[in-house]
Design an enzyme around this catalytic site. Structure first.
Site, short mmCIF file in Angstrom:
data_model
loop_
_atom_site.label_atom_id
_atom_site.label_comp_id
_atom_site.label_asym_id
_atom_site.label_seq_id
_atom_site.Cartn_x
_atom_site.Cartn_y
_atom_site.Cartn_z
N ASP A 144 0.48 10.42 2.01
CA ASP A 144 0.25 9.65 0.79
C ASP A 144 0.05 10.61 -0.38
OD1 ASP A 144 -0.25 7.55 -0.92
OD2 ASP A 144 -2.33 7.28 -0.28
N SER A 148 0.81 -1.22 0.00
CA SER A 148 0.00 0.00 0.00
C SER A 148 0.84 1.27 0.00
CB SER A 148 -0.89 -0.02 1.25
OG SER A 148 -1.30 1.28 1.59
N HIS A 162 -12.45 1.95 -7.68
CA HIS A 162 -12.36 2.44 -6.30
C HIS A 162 -13.58 3.31 -5.97
CE1 HIS A 162 -10.37 2.58 -2.62
NE2 HIS A 162 -9.64 3.66 -2.76
N LYS A 210 -0.04 12.38 -6.77
CA LYS A 210 -1.40 11.94 -6.42
C LYS A 210 -1.71 12.32 -4.98
CE LYS A 210 -2.14 8.91 -3.96
NZ LYS A 210 -2.30 7.47 -3.91
N GLU A 252 -2.93 4.00 -10.93
CA GLU A 252 -4.22 4.72 -10.87
C GLU A 252 -4.21 5.91 -11.82
OE1 GLU A 252 -3.71 5.38 -6.61
OE2 GLU A 252 -3.97 7.53 -6.92
N ASN A 265 -4.22 10.85 -1.63
CA ASN A 265 -5.02 9.70 -1.19
C ASN A 265 -6.50 9.93 -1.48
OD1 ASN A 265 -6.68 8.22 1.18
ND2 ASN A 265 -4.84 7.07 0.66
N SER A 266 -7.15 8.86 -1.92
CA SER A 266 -8.54 8.94 -2.38
C SER A 266 -9.53 9.31 -1.27
CB SER A 266 -8.96 7.60 -2.99
OG SER A 266 -8.05 7.22 -3.97
N LEU A 308 -0.30 4.23 0.76
CA LEU A 308 -0.68 4.96 1.97
C LEU A 308 0.10 4.46 3.19
CD1 LEU A 308 -2.66 6.77 3.71
CD2 LEU A 308 -4.06 4.72 3.93
N ARG A 317 -6.29 1.13 -12.27
CA ARG A 317 -7.21 1.57 -11.21
C ARG A 317 -7.96 2.82 -11.66
NH1 ARG A 317 -5.29 2.84 -5.04
NH2 ARG A 317 -6.59 4.65 -4.64
N ASP A 365 0.71 3.94 -7.38
CA ASP A 365 0.13 5.29 -7.48
C ASP A 365 -0.13 5.63 -8.95
OD1 ASP A 365 0.13 5.54 -4.75
OD2 ASP A 365 1.97 6.69 -4.64
C1 SPV Z 1 -3.43 2.43 -0.68
O1 SPV Z 1 -3.51 1.49 0.11
O2 SPV Z 1 -2.48 3.20 -0.71
C2 SPV Z 1 -4.51 2.64 -1.64
C3 SPV Z 1 -5.83 2.16 -1.34
O3 SPV Z 1 -4.27 3.26 -2.64
S1 SPV Z 1 -6.70 3.47 -0.65
O4 SPV Z 1 -5.90 4.13 0.36
O5 SPV Z 1 -7.86 2.78 -0.12
O6 SPV Z 1 -7.09 4.38 -1.69
MG MG Z 2 -2.49 4.19 -2.64
#
Ligand code: SPV
Ligand code: MG
Length: 296
Positions: free
Chosen positions: A55, A43, A186, A117, A111, A119-120, A45, A155, A84
Site C-alpha cells: 500500500d 480500499s 484517522h 503515500k 488523504e 499505509n497509516s 490497502l 482525510r 490515497d
Molecule cells: C485503506 O483501506 O486503504 C485505508 C484505510 O486507507 S487504512 O488502511 O485503515 O488506513
Molecule cells: Mg488507504
C-alpha cells in the site's frame, strides 16, 4: 446526476450512523452488497494487497481504476474509493476524478499525505502535505466532478503523523472551506481517545467518517454519541479471506483430498449464485439460440 453518487450523499448526510465494508475486487464487492451494507469501501490497502502489492502507490491509478470498474459494474450500491493522496499533484487528481465520474463511482476519499503515500498503520514517519497544497487538490476535485452529487471526502492524517489535535482541527476547517463534502479523521490508537478529542473540538458542520481498525468499541452505540456519519470497516473482508485461503491451502496440501475442507468452503453453486448465472439462462431463453440452456 447519477444514482450511486446521490445515494452516497444521502447516506453521508443522513442522521443515522451507517457502515461501509471494504472490497477489493468484483466478487468481494458483490459480497458486501449481499451482506446488506449500503456502501462499498474501495480500499487502497486491500486492492493493492489482493494484487500482491504494498500500500505505497505501487499499483498505478489506472490499475486501480480497472479493479474499480469491475466492482462498480457488478453492484448497485455506491462505491467510495480510497484515492490515497491523489496519485500526484492537483492535475493527477483531476484525471482521477474525471475517470471516477465516468465509472459511476459515488465518491472519493483523498488523504493529506505526500505521494507516494504509505499505509497509516506502518511504523514509519509520515509527512503531511502542506495545507494549501491539499486544499488545491480538494478544489481541483470539486471543480472537475461531472456529477453534482459526487462526494469528495478529505482525510486528515494529522494524528497518524503525530501532529496532534490543533493541527487536525485546523486542517478540518481548511478542507471544509475548500469544498470537501465530508471529513475523515484517522487514528491508529488502540482506544477512541484521539477520535473523541476530534469529535469534541470539531463543529460537525459537514459529515464525519472514521475507520476504526484498531480502536473499534464493542458497543456500536458509541458512534452515535460521537456524531459520526459513516464507519469504514477498511480491511476485514480481505483479512477474513486470507485466513480462509491459508487454511484451505494447508488442508489440501496436507490431506491431498478436499473432503476435510468441504464443510468450510463455498459450494460451486455459491459461485454461480454470486455471478448470477441464472440471469444468463433467462437471457438465453429470451435472446439466444438455447445452446447454453440447462439440459433438463
Ligand atoms: C485503506 O483501506 O486503504 C485505508 C484505510 O486507507 S487504512 O488502511 O485503515 O488506513
Ligand atoms: Mg488507504
Amino acid at each position: 446526476m447519477k444514482r450511486k453518487a446521490r445515494a452516497l450523499r444521502q447516506i453521508l448526510y443522513s442522521s443515522t450512523v451507517d457502515f461501509a465494508l471494504e472490497a477489493h475486487n468484483g466478487i468481494s464487492a458483490k459480497i458486501v452488497e449481499k451482506a446488506g451494507f449500503p456502501v462499498i469501501w474501495g480500499s487502497g490497502l486491500t486492492i493493492s494487497a489482493s494484487l500482491g502489492h504494498r500500500d505505497c502507490n505501487e499499483i498505478s491509478w489506472t490499475n486501480l481504476c480497472d479493479q474499480i470498474e469491475y466492482m462498480v459494474d457488478g453492484t448497485s450500491i455506491p462505491l467510495l474509493l480510497d484515492g490515497d493522496s491523489g496519485f500526484g499533484n492537483f492535475n493527477n487528481v483531476r484525471l482521477l476524478i474525471r475517470k471516477l465520474c465516468k465509472y459511476d463511482v459515488g465518491g472519493v476519499c483523498l488523504e493529506d499525505k505526500l505521494f507516494p503515500k504509505t499505509n497509516s498503520f506502518l511504523p514509519y514517519h509520515q509527512t503531511l502535505a502542506p495545507i494549501d497544497e491539499f486544499v488545491g487538490k480538494i478544489k481541483a476535485a470539486k471543480d472537475t466532478q461531472t456529477d453534482e452529487d459526487f462526494c469528495v471526502i478529505a482525510r486528515i492524517e494529522a494524528f497518524i503523523a503525530g501532529l496532534g489535535l490543533d493541527e487536525a482541527i485546523a486542517r478540518a476547517y481548511a478542507y471544509k472551506e475548500a469544498g470537501a463534502d465530508a471529513i475523515m479523521i484517522h487514528s491508529k490508537q488502540s482506544s477512541l481517545i484521539e477520535i473523541h478529542q476530534f469529535c469534541e473540538a470539531w463543529d460537525h458542520s459537514i459529515p464525519l467518517v472514521i475507520a476504526p481498525t484498531t480502536y473499534a468499541p464493542s458497543n456500536p452505540e458509541v458512534y452515535k454519541k460521537l456524531n459520526v456519519s459513516l464507519i469504514l470497516w477498511a480491511n476485514q473482508l480481505l483479512r477474513a479471506s486470507i485466513q480462509a485461503m491459508y487454511h484451505a491451502a494447508k488442508s489440501l496440501f496436507e490431506t491431498q483430498t478436499p473432503h476435510a475442507m468441504h464443510p468450510t468452503i463455498a459450494s460451486m453453486q455459491d459461485i454461480f449464485n454470486l455471478v448470477e448465472q441464472k440471469e444468463l439462462e433467462q437471457a438465453e431463453e429470451k435472446y439466444g439460440t438455447h445452446t447454453s440452456s440447462p439440459i433438463s
